[in-house]
Design a protein around this motif. Structure first.
Motif, PDB file in Angstrom:
ATOM      1  N   VAL A  35       0.856  -1.183   0.000  1.00 44.94           N
ATOM      2  CA  VAL A  35       0.000   0.000   0.000  1.00 44.94           C
ATOM      3  C   VAL A  35       0.895   1.237   0.000  1.00 44.94           C
ATOM      4  CG1 VAL A  35      -1.752   1.323   1.248  1.00 44.94           C
ATOM      5  CG2 VAL A  35      -1.820  -1.183   1.296  1.00 44.94           C
ATOM      6  N   LEU A 167      -5.389  -1.445  -7.089  1.00 48.91           N
ATOM      7  CA  LEU A 167      -6.517  -0.829  -6.392  1.00 48.91           C
ATOM      8  C   LEU A 167      -6.184   0.638  -6.153  1.00 48.91           C
ATOM      9  CD1 LEU A 167      -9.256  -1.126  -4.898  1.00 48.91           C
ATOM     10  CD2 LEU A 167      -7.932  -1.641  -2.827  1.00 48.91           C
ATOM     11  N   ILE A 188      -8.398  -3.037   3.650  1.00 51.80           N
ATOM     12  CA  ILE A 188      -7.645  -2.714   2.432  1.00 51.80           C
ATOM     13  C   ILE A 188      -6.210  -3.245   2.531  1.00 51.80           C
ATOM     14  CG2 ILE A 188      -6.602  -0.795   1.140  1.00 51.80           C
ATOM     15  CD1 ILE A 188      -9.197   0.759   1.580  1.00 51.80           C
ATOM     16  N   THR A 192      -4.725  -6.265   0.206  1.00 53.36           N
ATOM     17  CA  THR A 192      -3.533  -5.964  -0.602  1.00 53.36           C
ATOM     18  C   THR A 192      -2.495  -7.069  -0.448  1.00 53.36           C
ATOM     19  OG1 THR A 192      -3.886  -3.569  -0.438  1.00 53.36           O
ATOM     20  CG2 THR A 192      -1.652  -4.318  -0.962  1.00 53.36           C
ATOM     21  N   THR A 199      -1.658  -1.262  -4.340  1.00 50.04           N
ATOM     22  CA  THR A 199      -2.651  -0.278  -3.889  1.00 50.04           C
ATOM     23  C   THR A 199      -2.027   1.113  -3.792  1.00 50.04           C
ATOM     24  OG1 THR A 199      -3.935  -1.910  -2.649  1.00 50.04           O
ATOM     25  CG2 THR A 199      -4.196   0.391  -2.001  1.00 50.04           C
ATOM     26  N   MET A 201      -3.186   4.911  -2.603  1.00 48.30           N
ATOM     27  CA  MET A 201      -4.240   5.573  -1.840  1.00 48.30           C
ATOM     28  C   MET A 201      -3.909   7.046  -1.624  1.00 48.30           C
ATOM     29  SD  MET A 201      -5.474   4.738   2.081  1.00 48.30           S
ATOM     30  CE  MET A 201      -3.863   5.143   2.808  1.00 48.30           C
TER      31      MET A 201
END
Length: 224
Positions: A35, A167, A188, A192, A199, A201
């Motif tokens: 992430v 994502l 999330i 992941t 991901t 974000m």
């Protein structure tokens, strides 16, 4: 492994006779199973960078390389196909279709992504994903009966039902209270890792940064 590479990406907007450079040569690599969080003040360029990476708007200059392919050299239809089949999206609000059940929301996403799964296989996949997000008991519910946290869980399920490689999450917790925000970010992060997704974000909430593997701070169109 780096799945996504952003090379010298620039974005310029024209307002009358004035040109404003929003992104000023961004370089960034995103890895599978991680992430990456973009943070910064309003106007720093973080949301613009996310939408360019996601193929929602073109860069003025530079390259977006996804899975070894230069998206900036593709036509609109080629980008649309990648976006529909390889990308998942979670936004601040769930944007669920009010007249569809939870199961039907996910079935619609499989249609949009042009899934080749049979009807029976689709139902099995939906059941599996709803169990992952702990919403299998609400499969036949309509969005009006769901809490804010439940809606966001369904939105996440919808974003991953077609097994995307990337994502994109744009302020996914901004409309939730602290507890539900942490629950959504835990989900999330765990998805992941479990699904080996890349991901990216955008968030303004510094409490959510602990859920990210990498934190990229932006300001005035550059990475600080």
């Amino acid at each position: 492994m780096s799945l996504f590479t952003i090379n010298e990406v620039r974005k310029t907007f024209t307002n009358g006779d004035v040109q404003e450079e929003i992104l000023k040569g961004i370089n960034l690599s995103l890895r599978e199973g991680e992430v990456t969080a973009l943070v910064g003040a309003s106007g720093s360029g973080k949301s613009t960078l996310l939408t360019i990476a996601a193929g929602l708007q073109p860069a003025s200059n530079g390259q977006v390389i996804f899975d070894g392919k230069n998206m900036t050299a593709m036509n609109a239809e080629q980008v649309r196909k990648i976006r529909a089949s390889q990308f998942g999206f979670v936004f601040q609000f769930a944007h669920l279709v009010p007249f569809l059940t939870v199961e039907e929301q996910l079935m619609l996403m499989l249609d949009v992504s042009e899934s080749t799964l049979s009807k029976h296989a689709r139902k099995k996949e939906i059941d599996k994903v709803l169990k992952l997000v702990e919403m299998d008991h609400r499969k036949n519910a309509y969005s009006s009966s769901l809490s804010g946290g439940e809606k966001q869980r369904v939105a996440i399920a919808r974003a991953i039902i077609h097994q995307p490689k990337v994502l994109f999450a744009d302020e996914p917790t901004a409309s939730l209270d602290s507890k539900r925000s942490k629950d959504v970010m835990t989900l999330i992060r765990d998805l992941t890792k479990t699904l080996n997704i890349t991901t990216l974000m955008v968030t303004h909430d510094e409490e959510m940064l602990s859920f990210a593997d990498h934190v990229i701070k932006m300001g005035d169109g550059v990475i600080l």
